[in-house]
Design an enzyme around this catalytic site. Structure first.
Site, mmCIF file in Angstrom:
data_model
loop_
_atom_site.group_PDB
_atom_site.id
_atom_site.type_symbol
_atom_site.label_atom_id
_atom_site.label_comp_id
_atom_site.label_asym_id
_atom_site.label_seq_id
_atom_site.Cartn_x
_atom_site.Cartn_y
_atom_site.Cartn_z
ATOM 1 N N SER A 107 -0.507 -7.371 -4.390
ATOM 2 C CA SER A 107 -0.993 -6.112 -3.831
ATOM 3 C C SER A 107 -2.365 -5.811 -4.409
ATOM 4 O O SER A 107 -2.668 -6.210 -5.544
ATOM 5 C CB SER A 107 -0.030 -5.005 -4.229
ATOM 6 O OG SER A 107 -0.668 -3.755 -4.165
ATOM 7 N N SER A 108 -3.155 -5.069 -3.668
ATOM 8 C CA SER A 108 -4.496 -4.740 -4.164
ATOM 9 C C SER A 108 -4.447 -3.717 -5.300
ATOM 10 O O SER A 108 -5.467 -3.478 -5.945
ATOM 11 C CB SER A 108 -5.371 -4.215 -3.032
ATOM 12 O OG SER A 108 -4.838 -3.023 -2.523
ATOM 13 N N CYS A 109 -3.277 -3.139 -5.586
ATOM 14 C CA CYS A 109 -3.225 -2.165 -6.692
ATOM 15 C C CYS A 109 -3.241 -2.836 -8.053
ATOM 16 O O CYS A 109 -3.215 -2.162 -9.076
ATOM 17 C CB CYS A 109 -2.042 -1.237 -6.552
ATOM 18 S SG CYS A 109 -0.497 -2.085 -6.785
ATOM 19 N N TYR A 136 4.327 -0.938 -11.012
ATOM 20 C CA TYR A 136 4.355 -1.912 -9.913
ATOM 21 C C TYR A 136 3.208 -2.912 -10.081
ATOM 22 O O TYR A 136 3.388 -4.123 -9.947
ATOM 23 C CB TYR A 136 4.217 -1.150 -8.592
ATOM 24 C CG TYR A 136 4.093 -2.007 -7.373
ATOM 25 C CD1 TYR A 136 5.208 -2.636 -6.835
ATOM 26 C CD2 TYR A 136 2.866 -2.177 -6.728
ATOM 27 C CE1 TYR A 136 5.104 -3.419 -5.700
ATOM 28 C CE2 TYR A 136 2.751 -2.954 -5.597
ATOM 29 C CZ TYR A 136 3.862 -3.579 -5.080
ATOM 30 O OH TYR A 136 3.763 -4.353 -3.952
ATOM 31 N N LYS A 140 3.128 -7.052 -10.550
ATOM 32 C CA LYS A 140 2.415 -7.966 -9.639
ATOM 33 C C LYS A 140 1.393 -8.824 -10.396
ATOM 34 O O LYS A 140 1.192 -9.992 -10.065
ATOM 35 C CB LYS A 140 1.736 -7.168 -8.519
ATOM 36 C CG LYS A 140 2.733 -6.590 -7.507
ATOM 37 C CD LYS A 140 3.461 -7.712 -6.785
ATOM 38 C CE LYS A 140 4.393 -7.237 -5.702
ATOM 39 N NZ LYS A 140 5.135 -8.349 -5.074
ATOM 40 N N HIS A 179 4.529 4.518 2.930
ATOM 41 C CA HIS A 179 3.073 4.523 2.786
ATOM 42 C C HIS A 179 2.468 5.455 3.834
ATOM 43 O O HIS A 179 3.160 5.945 4.725
ATOM 44 C CB HIS A 179 2.526 3.106 2.939
ATOM 45 C CG HIS A 179 2.786 2.254 1.743
ATOM 46 N ND1 HIS A 179 3.738 1.261 1.738
ATOM 47 C CD2 HIS A 179 2.237 2.265 0.507
ATOM 48 C CE1 HIS A 179 3.746 0.694 0.540
ATOM 49 N NE2 HIS A 179 2.853 1.278 -0.225
ATOM 50 N N TRP A 202 -1.226 14.653 3.020
ATOM 51 C CA TRP A 202 -1.289 14.814 1.564
ATOM 52 C C TRP A 202 -2.699 14.555 1.030
ATOM 53 O O TRP A 202 -3.419 13.695 1.535
ATOM 54 C CB TRP A 202 -0.359 13.817 0.862
ATOM 55 C CG TRP A 202 1.088 14.000 1.159
ATOM 56 C CD1 TRP A 202 1.677 14.996 1.885
ATOM 57 C CD2 TRP A 202 2.140 13.121 0.741
ATOM 58 N NE1 TRP A 202 3.029 14.806 1.930
ATOM 59 C CE2 TRP A 202 3.343 13.663 1.243
ATOM 60 C CE3 TRP A 202 2.191 11.938 -0.011
ATOM 61 C CZ2 TRP A 202 4.581 13.053 1.017
ATOM 62 C CZ3 TRP A 202 3.414 11.337 -0.228
ATOM 63 C CH2 TRP A 202 4.599 11.891 0.279
ATOM 64 N N ASP A 278 -4.005 12.166 -4.764
ATOM 65 C CA ASP A 278 -4.872 11.311 -3.940
ATOM 66 C C ASP A 278 -4.678 9.825 -4.253
ATOM 67 O O ASP A 278 -4.979 8.970 -3.433
ATOM 68 C CB ASP A 278 -6.349 11.650 -4.227
ATOM 69 C CG ASP A 278 -6.887 12.717 -3.286
ATOM 70 O OD1 ASP A 278 -6.249 12.990 -2.250
ATOM 71 O OD2 ASP A 278 -7.959 13.266 -3.607
HETATM 72 P P1 GDP Z 1 -1.724 4.070 -2.170
HETATM 73 O O1 GDP Z 1 -2.794 3.282 -1.482
HETATM 74 O O2 GDP Z 1 -0.990 3.286 -3.209
HETATM 75 O O3 GDP Z 1 -2.258 5.374 -2.691
HETATM 76 O O4 GDP Z 1 -0.608 4.321 -1.069
HETATM 77 P P2 GDP Z 1 -0.184 5.418 0.013
HETATM 78 O O5 GDP Z 1 -0.163 4.730 1.333
HETATM 79 O O6 GDP Z 1 1.095 6.051 -0.433
HETATM 80 O O7 GDP Z 1 -1.293 6.562 0.014
HETATM 81 C C1 GDP Z 1 -2.601 6.354 0.480
HETATM 82 C C2 GDP Z 1 -3.358 7.666 0.528
HETATM 83 O O8 GDP Z 1 -2.861 8.447 1.635
HETATM 84 C C3 GDP Z 1 -3.218 8.565 -0.716
HETATM 85 O O9 GDP Z 1 -4.476 9.174 -0.971
HETATM 86 C C4 GDP Z 1 -2.215 9.609 -0.260
HETATM 87 O O10 GDP Z 1 -2.348 10.859 -0.946
HETATM 88 C C5 GDP Z 1 -2.625 9.771 1.210
HETATM 89 N N1 GDP Z 1 -1.589 10.370 2.071
HETATM 90 C C6 GDP Z 1 -1.786 11.399 2.939
HETATM 91 N N2 GDP Z 1 -0.639 11.764 3.531
HETATM 92 C C7 GDP Z 1 0.324 10.924 3.069
HETATM 93 C C8 GDP Z 1 1.719 10.806 3.327
HETATM 94 O O11 GDP Z 1 2.307 11.529 4.092
HETATM 95 N N3 GDP Z 1 2.380 9.804 2.675
HETATM 96 C C9 GDP Z 1 1.734 8.961 1.818
HETATM 97 N N4 GDP Z 1 2.438 7.978 1.223
HETATM 98 N N5 GDP Z 1 0.431 9.075 1.528
HETATM 99 C C10 GDP Z 1 -0.279 10.034 2.143
#
Ligand code: GDP
Length: 321
Positions: A107-109, A136, A140, A179, A202, A278
């Site tokens: 994963s890129s994280c 996580y 990885k 996600h 979010w 975020d």
């Molecule tokens: P990340 O790349 O590991 O941060 O994975 P996510 O897909 O969970 O989140 C990506 C970005 O989308 C983050 O900045 C979250 O705060 C934003 N985001 C906005 N709305 C949502 C939501 O409903 N669910 C999730 N998972 N992320 C959200």
């Protein structure tokens, strides 16, 4: 003598299922899969027995515990333990049963939270990780180092690919644990059906993310697995052997939300909930290594979202549980 098999571990997951589809489309009919009920990948002895019983030639390690920012933050022990166990059991059993070729999916994280963008493979282990998914990411990173260590000590050809944020058919549409793409697709869809005036997204809307359709990821995975060893070695280093997989472009979460709203046909307001995290400010991969090895992404974000939305609508209530 039976034909040697390609084992896709994690075939019920979004990525594993896409790899099986890709291999079948390329004409491979020697694929072996096991459900969680049939083979518990957390059980070292069961994994070892499985490799002893079958003539396996290649392993795709697509089995993993994955989730979005909320799930990672809520279940950190599950994320580090399960991922470490699954990858250690698979890599070690593959090696002890003479399997020469394996592809580990990460994963890129794995990259530092504030890594220079776009992130090159050699940014690994140069800084502090994003705290929301550090357990996580550490698992990885251990997976990459497992592969490299078995290559260096035992002459194996175990490769790693690090995808950017993936989405597509088979994704998890859970309202909290998914996600961002499936979360927003579902939220916009349900808001449209109810005739709501607004949808909450979010965070601040300003983080930038790169997204790749899972069919592109599957194609890239098979491409990397099948590269001739000299091509792979010429483009990697023994202690920096992983390969980024992305499309090379990113969008803000606000832009993503607007695109999902358009694809779904939601015409109300999008509002941001700044009390939600975020995560990393930006995640864009440098994909020049993979490009130099002859692979580039082909599915645009809008096309990919339409395809995913078609799939979502075709599902019954089970993906919406
Ligand atoms: P990340 O790349 O590991 O941060 O994975 P996510 O897909 O969970 O989140 C990506 C970005 O989308 C983050 O900045 C979250 O705060 C934003 N985001 C906005 N709305 C949502 C939501 O409903 N669910 C999730 N998972 N992320 C959200």
């Amino acid at each position: 003598m039976t034909e040697p098999l390609i084992f896709v571990a994690g075939h019920r997951g979004m990525v594993g299922a896409a790899i099986v589809r890709r291999l079948r489309a390329l004409g491979h009919d020697n694929i072996i899969t096991r459900s969680r009920q049939e083979l518990n990948l957390l059980d070292q002895q069961a994994v070892s027995r499985f490799f002893a019983e079958h003539r396996i030639e290649q392993v795709y390690v697509a089995a993993a515990k994955v989730g979005g920012i909320h799930a990672n933050n809520t279940y950190p022990a599950d994320f580090i333990y399960e991922n470490l166990m699954v990858e250690a059991n698979l890599v070690h059993a593959a090696h002890t049963h003479g399997v020469q070729k394996l592809l580990f999916l990460g994963s890129s994280c794995i990259y530092p939270r504030l890594a220079e963008q776009p992130m090159r493979e050699d940014a690994l282990l140069t800084g502090t990780l994003e705290p929301t998914n550090e357990p996580y990411a550490v698992a990885k990173i251990a997976g990459i180092k497992l592969c490299e260590s078995y290559n260096r000590q035992h002459g194996r050809d175990y490769r790693s690919v690090m995808p950017t944020n993936l989405y597509g058919p088979g994704d998890n549409f859970h309202p909290e644990n998914s996600h961002v793409i499936p979360a927003l697709m579902r939220r916009f869809h349900e808001a449209k059906e109810r005739g709501d005036a607004e949808v909450v997204v979010w965070g601040s809307g300003t983080p930038r993310r790169e997204f790749l359709h899972v069919d592109d990821m599957a194609a890239a995975s098979v491409h990397v697995m099948d590269l001739a060893p000299d091509v792979y070695q010429a483009n990697t280093r023994p202690m920096c052997s992983h390969i980024n997989v992305g499309c090379g472009a990113d969008v803000t979460i606000r832009e993503l939300a607007e695109t999902v709203a358009r694809v779904v046909g939601f015409e109300g307001q999008v509002v941001f909930d700044a009390t939600k995290p975020d995560g990393a400010p930006r995640k864009l991969l440098d994909v020049s290594r993979l490009s130099a090895m002859g692979w580039n992404a082909g599915i645009t974000l809008e096309q990919g979202l339409r395809d995913t939305y078609d799939w979502y609508r075709a599902q019954g209530a089970e993906v919406r549980s």
